[in-house]
Design a protein around this motif. Structure first.
Motif, mmCIF file in Angstrom:
data_model
loop_
_atom_site.group_PDB
_atom_site.id
_atom_site.type_symbol
_atom_site.label_atom_id
_atom_site.label_comp_id
_atom_site.label_asym_id
_atom_site.label_seq_id
_atom_site.Cartn_x
_atom_site.Cartn_y
_atom_site.Cartn_z
ATOM 1 N N ARG A 121 -61.057 -48.859 -3.262
ATOM 2 C CA ARG A 121 -61.777 -49.787 -4.139
ATOM 3 C C ARG A 121 -62.019 -49.206 -5.531
ATOM 4 N NH1 ARG A 121 -65.320 -54.333 -3.353
ATOM 5 N NH2 ARG A 121 -66.854 -54.466 -5.036
ATOM 6 N N ARG B 219 -59.580 -59.660 -1.766
ATOM 7 C CA ARG B 219 -61.030 -59.820 -1.656
ATOM 8 C C ARG B 219 -61.748 -58.844 -2.595
ATOM 9 N NH1 ARG B 219 -61.097 -59.176 3.376
ATOM 10 N NH2 ARG B 219 -60.952 -61.360 4.001
ATOM 11 N N ASP B 220 -61.307 -57.590 -2.602
ATOM 12 C CA ASP B 220 -61.912 -56.591 -3.483
ATOM 13 C C ASP B 220 -61.668 -56.917 -4.951
ATOM 14 O OD1 ASP B 220 -62.841 -55.184 -1.322
ATOM 15 O OD2 ASP B 220 -61.321 -53.597 -1.428
ATOM 16 N N ILE C 38 -61.287 -59.779 -6.482
ATOM 17 C CA ILE C 38 -62.168 -60.839 -6.970
ATOM 18 C C ILE C 38 -63.590 -60.332 -7.103
ATOM 19 C CG2 ILE C 38 -63.207 -63.052 -6.318
ATOM 20 C CD1 ILE C 38 -60.371 -63.753 -5.198
ATOM 21 N N ASP C 39 -64.030 -59.529 -6.148
ATOM 22 C CA ASP C 39 -65.380 -58.974 -6.201
ATOM 23 C C ASP C 39 -65.553 -58.077 -7.417
ATOM 24 O OD1 ASP C 39 -67.970 -58.649 -5.109
ATOM 25 O OD2 ASP C 39 -67.389 -56.715 -4.254
ATOM 26 N N ILE C 40 -64.474 -57.392 -7.804
ATOM 27 C CA ILE C 40 -64.552 -56.449 -8.934
ATOM 28 C C ILE C 40 -64.495 -57.158 -10.277
ATOM 29 C CG2 ILE C 40 -63.255 -54.618 -10.117
ATOM 30 C CD1 ILE C 40 -62.471 -53.626 -7.252
ATOM 31 N N GLY D 246 -64.332 -60.705 -10.848
ATOM 32 C CA GLY D 246 -64.846 -62.062 -10.936
ATOM 33 C C GLY D 246 -66.055 -62.139 -11.856
ATOM 34 N N SER D 247 -66.123 -63.185 -12.630
ATOM 35 C CA SER D 247 -67.210 -63.343 -13.592
ATOM 36 C C SER D 247 -67.688 -64.787 -13.612
ATOM 37 C CB SER D 247 -66.741 -62.936 -14.997
ATOM 38 O OG SER D 247 -67.733 -63.214 -15.954
ATOM 39 N N ALA E 38 -62.554 -68.579 -4.904
ATOM 40 C CA ALA E 38 -63.135 -67.904 -6.065
ATOM 41 C C ALA E 38 -62.904 -68.706 -7.336
ATOM 42 C CB ALA E 38 -62.542 -66.504 -6.196
ATOM 43 N N LEU F 105 -65.392 -68.001 -10.534
ATOM 44 C CA LEU F 105 -65.385 -66.552 -10.725
ATOM 45 C C LEU F 105 -64.099 -66.063 -11.379
ATOM 46 C CD1 LEU F 105 -66.869 -65.476 -7.271
ATOM 47 C CD2 LEU F 105 -68.067 -65.716 -9.468
#
Length: 325
Positions: free
Chosen positions: A55, A95-96, A98-100, A102-103, A154, A159
């Motif tokens: 990650r 998944r990671d 988008i989590d990182i 995404g805004s 997302a 995001l």
């Protein structure tokens, strides 16, 4: 200047996409697990070697990106999709990602994802055009669909701005130093013919595949990056729209190899499919990419005969005294 990051940049498709993007006046960050050489061009380029299942490494690789092109493929490709490692690469990294990046404020970053036309499963009709329901028949296609659905959600949540380009059977040559070579059916058969081995085709040879040259795939990605707004939130099947019969394709490969080697063409023989062959491998596939073409102006430029000629030429070009392969 816009920063575009390509994940999986040394892969067969990834090296073609990075080569096309390198010709544009952008900042280009090419990320791959192993070192490779990026062709020079107008772009300001950076090459990063990283394991993107980590990650922290992924976060560093995509930091500050305006757009990310996701072309990751686990080692072994679709053949080993049942493994936990494959699921981590094919689904977990999305998944990671988008989590990182995404805004929910400002303009969400763009993600252009390489999906698979086979996510639809056994074709309910010909041609398929993306409107048919998805019914993935293999673990690989299930994972590709799972990643695409994560991207779509997302996008709906604001995001990211996600686009999925669903790839057909891709073939062609690789020219980038250190990049992965095509492991698909055309190159596999070409290597067999170069070695003087006969080519076998299941059934009577009339099963069709929509074969798209890797260079045309690369221009589809650049078209999506240039015209994203009308594509965001959707999945877009790509294809040449020909539906090439595999028996004829293999005979073309045999003839082209003979032309390059000066040896007689190897035999192309029809055999019964193995009992374990999945149904999707026994059904014909052609793809209608009209919606994507209409929105972007993209269209394939490389014919089957030209693509086979280039593929065989690349595989028979001597490198350090022996054929490439």
């Amino acid at each position: 200047m816009k920063l575009i990051t390509v994940l999986g940049a040394s892969g067969f498709v990834g090296s073609a996409v990075t080569r096309a993007l390198a010709q544009q006046p952008i900042r280009l960050r090419a990320v791959a697990r192993r070192q490779f050489t990026l062709a020079p061009g107008q772009a300001e380029t950076t090459v990063i070697s990283a394991d993107l299942t980590d990650r922290a490494a992924l976060a560093n690789a995509v930091k500050g990106s305006d757009a990310v092109v996701s072309l990751l493929l686990s080692d072994g490709g679709w053949r080993v999709a049942e493994t936990e490692e494959a699921e981590r690469v094919n689904v977990g990294v999305m998944r990671d990602l988008i989590d990182i990046i995404g805004s929910d404020s400002g303009t969400p970053p763009l993600i252009v994802y390489a999906g698979a036309a086979s996510q639809a499963g056994v074709p309910p009709r010909e041609p398929i055009d993306g409107s048919e329901p998805d019914n993935p028949a293999t673990p690989y296609d299930q994972q590709k669909l799972a990643a695409e659905l994560i991207l779509k959600k997302a996008t709906a949540d604001g995001l990211v701005r996600g686009i999925s380009l669903r790839l057909p059977t891709v073939f062609g040559e690789t020219t980038a130093e250190g990049a992965n070579h095509d492991r698909g059916v055309v190159s596999f058969m070409a290597r067999r013919a170069i070695d003087g081995q006969p080519l076998t085709v299941w059934g009577d040879g009339t099963v069709r595949r929509d074969l798209l040259h890797v260079e045309d795939v690369a221009t589809a990605f650049t078209a999506a990056l240039a015209n994203p707004d009308s594509l965001v939130g959707g999945h877009w099947p790509l294809g040449a729209g020909r539906g090439d019969q595999l028996g004829e394709v293999f005979r073309l490969v045999a003839d082209e190899v003979a032309e390059h080697t000066g040896q007689p063409p190897v035999d192309v023989t029809c055999v019964e499919p193995p009992s374990h062959a999945p149904e999707i491998d026994l059904r014909s596939v052609t793809i209608d990419s009209t919606p994507f073409r209409a929105l972007t102006g993209w269209r394939p430029e490389i014919s089957l005969s030209e693509g086979v000629r280039r593929t065989v030429a690349a595989l028979t070009t001597p490198v350090h005294g022996k054929a490439r392969g």
